[in-house]
Design a protein around this motif. Structure first.
Motif, PDB file in Angstrom:
ATOM      1  N   MET A 570       7.257  10.894  20.654  1.00 25.41           N
ATOM      2  CA  MET A 570       8.370  10.054  21.103  1.00 25.41           C
ATOM      3  C   MET A 570       7.938   9.125  22.230  1.00 25.41           C
ATOM      4  O   MET A 570       8.294   7.945  22.260  1.00 25.41           O
ATOM      5  N   GLN A 571       7.125   9.649  23.159  1.00 24.75           N
ATOM      6  CA  GLN A 571       6.662   8.840  24.283  1.00 24.75           C
ATOM      7  C   GLN A 571       5.777   7.690  23.819  1.00 24.75           C
ATOM      8  O   GLN A 571       5.899   6.558  24.275  1.00 24.75           O
ATOM      9  N   ILE A 572       4.862   7.974  22.884  1.00 25.98           N
ATOM     10  CA  ILE A 572       3.965   6.934  22.364  1.00 25.98           C
ATOM     11  C   ILE A 572       4.775   5.856  21.661  1.00 25.98           C
ATOM     12  O   ILE A 572       4.526   4.651  21.848  1.00 25.98           O
ATOM     13  N   THR A 591       4.116 -12.890  12.895  1.00 30.79           N
ATOM     14  CA  THR A 591       2.697 -13.077  12.598  1.00 30.79           C
ATOM     15  C   THR A 591       2.068 -11.726  12.253  1.00 30.79           C
ATOM     16  O   THR A 591       2.752 -10.715  12.133  1.00 30.79           O
ATOM     17  N   ASP A 592       0.733 -11.733  12.122  1.00 24.10           N
ATOM     18  CA  ASP A 592       0.016 -10.491  11.824  1.00 24.10           C
ATOM     19  C   ASP A 592      -0.272  -9.670  13.064  1.00 24.10           C
ATOM     20  O   ASP A 592      -0.903  -8.611  12.959  1.00 24.10           O
ATOM     21  N   VAL A 593       0.158 -10.122  14.234  1.00 22.94           N
ATOM     22  CA  VAL A 593      -0.170  -9.401  15.474  1.00 22.94           C
ATOM     23  C   VAL A 593       0.488  -8.029  15.511  1.00 22.94           C
ATOM     24  O   VAL A 593      -0.192  -7.013  15.718  1.00 22.94           O
ATOM     25  N   PRO A 594       1.825  -7.898  15.340  1.00 27.83           N
ATOM     26  CA  PRO A 594       2.422  -6.554  15.448  1.00 27.83           C
ATOM     27  C   PRO A 594       1.982  -5.601  14.342  1.00 27.83           C
ATOM     28  O   PRO A 594       1.970  -4.387  14.555  1.00 27.83           O
ATOM     29  N   THR A 595       1.612  -6.125  13.160  1.00 30.00           N
ATOM     30  CA  THR A 595       1.256  -5.234  12.049  1.00 30.00           C
ATOM     31  C   THR A 595      -0.025  -4.457  12.318  1.00 30.00           C
ATOM     32  O   THR A 595      -0.233  -3.401  11.716  1.00 30.00           O
ATOM     33  N   THR A 596      -0.876  -4.950  13.227  1.00 32.29           N
ATOM     34  CA  THR A 596      -2.113  -4.218  13.526  1.00 32.29           C
ATOM     35  C   THR A 596      -1.836  -2.920  14.279  1.00 32.29           C
ATOM     36  O   THR A 596      -2.724  -2.067  14.374  1.00 32.29           O
ATOM     37  N   LEU A 597      -0.616  -2.755  14.816  1.00 32.11           N
ATOM     38  CA  LEU A 597      -0.255  -1.517  15.518  1.00 32.11           C
ATOM     39  C   LEU A 597       0.287  -0.449  14.577  1.00 32.11           C
ATOM     40  O   LEU A 597       0.618   0.653  15.031  1.00 32.11           O
ATOM     41  N   GLN A 598       0.395  -0.742  13.297  1.00 35.15           N
ATOM     42  CA  GLN A 598       1.024   0.189  12.374  1.00 35.15           C
ATOM     43  C   GLN A 598       0.358   1.569  12.318  1.00 35.15           C
ATOM     44  O   GLN A 598       1.054   2.585  12.247  1.00 35.15           O
ATOM     45  N   PRO A 599      -0.992   1.686  12.346  1.00 34.11           N
ATOM     46  CA  PRO A 599      -1.581   3.039  12.305  1.00 34.11           C
ATOM     47  C   PRO A 599      -1.114   3.943  13.441  1.00 34.11           C
ATOM     48  O   PRO A 599      -0.710   5.086  13.202  1.00 34.11           O
ATOM     49  N   ILE A 600      -1.127   3.468  14.679  1.00 38.65           N
ATOM     50  CA  ILE A 600      -0.718   4.321  15.800  1.00 38.65           C
ATOM     51  C   ILE A 600       0.796   4.541  15.781  1.00 38.65           C
ATOM     52  O   ILE A 600       1.292   5.606  16.177  1.00 38.65           O
ATOM     53  N   ILE A 601       1.568   3.545  15.300  1.00 39.94           N
ATOM     54  CA  ILE A 601       3.017   3.739  15.172  1.00 39.94           C
ATOM     55  C   ILE A 601       3.317   4.825  14.145  1.00 39.94           C
ATOM     56  O   ILE A 601       4.158   5.711  14.377  1.00 39.94           O
ATOM     57  N   GLN A 602       2.619   4.791  13.007  1.00 40.17           N
ATOM     58  CA  GLN A 602       2.837   5.808  11.990  1.00 40.17           C
ATOM     59  C   GLN A 602       2.373   7.181  12.462  1.00 40.17           C
ATOM     60  O   GLN A 602       2.968   8.201  12.112  1.00 40.17           O
ATOM     61  N   ALA A 603       1.317   7.225  13.289  1.00 37.29           N
ATOM     62  CA  ALA A 603       0.880   8.507  13.856  1.00 37.29           C
ATOM     63  C   ALA A 603       1.959   9.083  14.770  1.00 37.29           C
ATOM     64  O   ALA A 603       2.222  10.296  14.762  1.00 37.29           O
ATOM     65  N   ALA A 604       2.609   8.226  15.570  1.00 42.59           N
ATOM     66  CA  ALA A 604       3.702   8.689  16.431  1.00 42.59           C
ATOM     67  C   ALA A 604       4.885   9.190  15.594  1.00 42.59           C
ATOM     68  O   ALA A 604       5.512  10.201  15.920  1.00 42.59           O
ATOM     69  N   HIS A 605       5.194   8.489  14.502  1.00 44.70           N
ATOM     70  CA  HIS A 605       6.264   8.939  13.614  1.00 44.70           C
ATOM     71  C   HIS A 605       5.916  10.281  12.960  1.00 44.70           C
ATOM     72  O   HIS A 605       6.793  11.136  12.770  1.00 44.70           O
ATOM     73  N   LEU A 606       4.635  10.460  12.628  1.00 42.47           N
ATOM     74  CA  LEU A 606       4.208  11.725  12.020  1.00 42.47           C
ATOM     75  C   LEU A 606       4.403  12.892  12.985  1.00 42.47           C
ATOM     76  O   LEU A 606       4.786  13.988  12.569  1.00 42.47           O
ATOM     77  N   LEU A 607       4.139  12.674  14.276  1.00 36.92           N
ATOM     78  CA  LEU A 607       4.346  13.739  15.258  1.00 36.92           C
ATOM     79  C   LEU A 607       5.824  14.105  15.385  1.00 36.92           C
ATOM     80  O   LEU A 607       6.164  15.250  15.690  1.00 36.92           O
ATOM     81  N   GLN A 608       6.718  13.141  15.171  1.00 36.01           N
ATOM     82  CA  GLN A 608       8.147  13.392  15.323  1.00 36.01           C
ATOM     83  C   GLN A 608       8.824  13.850  14.032  1.00 36.01           C
ATOM     84  O   GLN A 608       9.942  14.370  14.076  1.00 36.01           O
TER      85      GLN A 608
END
Length: 710
Positions: A570-572, A591-608
């Motif tokens: 949740m914190q991440i 643009t393509d800038v925010p999409t490069t964060l998808q791996p770490i965003i999905q990792a945070a979702h996986l923890l929750q």
């Protein structure tokens, strides 16, 4: 006297002495016993006093424990009351979400009917609402589990086990932290609600304005079809009178403002006479002639405006120029040195963005008009060599690297725009087409310039990554924006990040790291804007930077078990939302800038996420940007934060692994750590200039008197 008589006489005396000694010995023995009895009596009194004190202490401890038990029972009762209220609040929030969703559906239909085309925005909003709803349900289930745990603890006798009180204290702290989380989530939900309500009201107002305008047009046009020409003319005249009246009111307001400014100018006339003295226009007649003073002031202001334009490198002239700077071959070294080597970033930001590139290209045009290939070759060679030298010397200065990346790309665009190739002339004016190069094809030099720009780009991206690398892990993984989450982690499961947070100075550093990272991104973005970097190139640089942030965060998460639990997820996610908001503030969200964060965003979702066998398909769909090894690694590292939370079942991990094996691209599935050295291929989309070469002037600050404008 015989011996026998003497013996008879001595013996009674000896016996008396012996009896006396024995009596003394017995007396001493009795005295020792008496002393021992006194000591025993004293010890007995002390023991009695000690036992009395112990008894009093036990009574005090018993009363304290009884009071503590009553207080805990009161807290538990309040907790139950709060849980009931929280359940009602969650239900209310769910109803509010459903109502907002229904309103959004209505608003979407209205927007579609008015052809606003906000389908993508609606989908994003719907996903956000669903995500918040899932988080509310998750929090509700966790609170219910904690309530059951507290009830079980309350049923145990606190008198014989004091350590149970400490466990209750920890549970109460966890409960307080959970309340803070719920409040923050409610605040964010209200903010989102207010935001979309404001947008909805704005759209409704626009719709009302359009409806009113449409009604006015309908009132005006349909009767005109049936009325006589005279009546029709009167209607049009009335409509025109209303329009002219409204315009008159607007002009009247402007006139009032102009009168106020005029009065202010007259009040400051005395101060501006000093300016006239400096300009040599002051005379004694000005004291009595306000009109002459105002005219003189206008002349000074016009003169100063011309000087400012000249400093920036653009000036409008009545004389017709060809957009060429004349120079001699032996002056190439001086031109390049003054335009490039001695130009500092703090001076360049005051000039026209890309001015060195325009000046060099206008010199190239002069050599092309003279049909002097040697002159062109020497000028371009010296330019490329100097760019490489300057960027190599200032490789650790972001200002210098951005300045010459911008100018190198601008010179490349100019060589394309004025090459004579029809592919690059689609947006040229007729005069710009006349100013194209006539004698030389500089395609090979364009390729060299492009390679040089790529090297500058890679060096700049590498330096930015080195600068932000110490901030990434504290800002993304360790920054605790939602206070109280780390208190839920049992002491035996806290890693080095949590333990170090108890030290005041490192904790403050971690708390400020996210702000420092955002300030660094703002600084880089501001520099690129000041030096006129192409928007497409700015997007590519920040896409590379955000990929680096994601890779560093992801690799650290995969190597640190202390970060793999629900509260850290949740914190991440909350910390990453600041980067997403930064992209929205800078208008980079599409643009393509925010999409490069998808791996770490999905990792945070996986923890929750919930981790049961029936959730296998959902988890696989949610983590499409993560490889199989990354998902399995996170699930194996996942730790529970309290006894009420269940561990990840082994069957769940096995089913996830079997499901992920069905994916394509087996090479990608075998990747665990992200490559922090990876660079996206850089492109320089053609961006023609709207600036006319004939309007460009050489500022005095560049010290180039050898260049003559033709």
């Amino acid at each position: 006297m015989t011996t026998t008589e003497a013996t008879k006489t001595v013996t009674p005396h000896v016996r008396e002495n012996n009896a006396l000694r024995m009596a003394q010995i017995e007396l001493l023995e009795m005295k020792r016993k008496f002393d021992a009895l006194r000591v025993v009596e004293t010890e007995k009194k002390m023991m009695v006093a000690l036992l009395q004190r112990k008894d009093e202490d036990l009574k005090t401890l018993k009363s304290l424990l009884e009071n503590e038990r009553k207080e805990k029972m009161t807290i538990i009762n309040e907790k139950e009351h709060f849980e009931k209220e929280k359940a009602e609040e969650v239900e209310r929030i769910n109803k509010e979400n459903l109502r907002l969703k229904a309103e959004l559906d209505k608003l979407n239909e209205r927007i579609k009917s008015n052809q606003f085309g906000a389908a993508e925005q609606y989908i994003q909003l719907q996903l956000e609402v669903d995500r918040w709803r899932e988080e509310c349900i998750q929090l509700h289930s966790i609170l219910a589990k904690q309530t059951e745990g507290l009830k079980n603890v309350a049923s145990i006798n606190y008198g014989s086990h004091v350590h149970l009180i400490n466990e209750v204290v920890e549970l109460v702290l966890a409960f307080e932290a959970q309340k803070k989380i719920n409040r923050q989530l409610e605040d964010e939900l209200h903010q989102e609600k207010n935001k979309w309500q404001a947008e909805r009201e704005q759209l409704q107002q626009e719709n009302e304005k359009l409806r009113e305008e449409n009604d006015n047009q309908h009132k005006l046009l349909p009767p005109s079809l049936t009325k006589s020409p005279q009546t029709q003319t009167e209607a049009f005249m009335q409509h025109e009178i209303i329009r002219v009246t409204s315009e008159k009111l607007v002009l009247q307001e402007k006139l009032d403002l102009a009168k106020e400014e005029l009065s202010q100018c007259k009040n400051s006339l005395k101060l501006q006479t000093e300016v006239l003295k400096d300009a040599g226009l002051f005379s004694s007649k000005l004291d009595n002639n306000a009109e002459t003073a105002e005219n003189s002031i206008e002349e000074v202001l016009v003169k100063r405006q011309g000087q400012r334009n000249n400093r920036r490198g653009i000036r409008k002239n009545e004389r017709h120029y060809q957009g060429i700077f004349e120079f001699h071959k032996e002056e190439i070294r001086h031109v390049v040195r003054h335009v490039m080597f001695e130009l500092k970033p703090h001076i360049a930001v005051t000039l026209l963005p890309g001015l060195p590139a325009y000046i060099l290209f206008m010199c190239i045009r002069h050599a092309d008009r003279q049909n002097d290939y040697e002159k062109v070759r020497l000028l371009l060679t010296a330019t490329i060599y100097t760019i490489e030298k300057v960027t190599k010397k200032g490789h650790d200065d972001i200002d210098i690297m951005v300045l010459w990346l911008s100018n190198t790309v601008r010179l490349l665009h100019n060589l394309k725009q004025y090459s004579g190739d029809k592919t690059f002339q689609t947006e040229n004016t007729s005069l710009q087409n006349e100013q194209c190069l006539q004698n030389f094809d500089l395609t090979e030099y364009r390729e060299v310039l492009s390679d040089t720009a790529v090297e500058i780009y890679q060096s700049l991206a590498g330096h930015i990554q080195e600068k932000i690398e110490p901030l990434v892990v504290p800002a993304i993984l360790e920054h605790e924006e939602i206070s109280g989450l780390t208190s839920q982690i049992p002491s035996g499961k806290r890693g080095r990040a949590v333990l170090s947070s108890w030290d005041s100075e490192p904790f403050l550093g971690v708390q400020k790291s996210l702000d420092a990272l955002l300030q660094e991104l703002n600084y880089i973005y501001k520099i690129m804007g000041n030096h006129g970097v192409d928007p497409e190139l700015t997007v590519q640089i920040f896409r590379q930077v955000f990929y680096f942030i994601c890779a560093i965060s992801m690799n650290n998460l995969l190597l640190r078990k202390d970060l793999c639990h629900w509260s850290t997820g949740m914190q991440i996610r909350y910390n990453l939302s600041h980067l997403e908001q930064w992209c929205r503030d800078m208008r980079l969200q599409y643009t393509d800038v925010p999409t490069t964060l998808q791996p770490i965003i999905q990792a945070a979702h996986l923890l929750q996420a919930r981790k049961l066998d029936e959730d296998v398909q959902h988890v696989c769909n949610m983590c499409d940007k993560l490889s199989m090894l990354q998902i399995i690694k996170i699930l194996n590292l996942y730790t529970t934060i309290d006894e009420s939370e269940e561990c990840v079942p082994v069957s769940f991990i096995c089913r996830i692994q079997a499901k992920l094996l069905e994916r394509s691209e087996p090479q990608k599935q075998a990747t665990l750590l992200m490559d922090t050295k990876f660079m996206f291929p850089v492109r320089f989309p053609f961006n023609p200039s709207k600036i006319h070469l004939e309007d460009i002037e050489v500022p005095e600050v560049l010290n180039l008197p050898m260049l003559k404008k033709v």
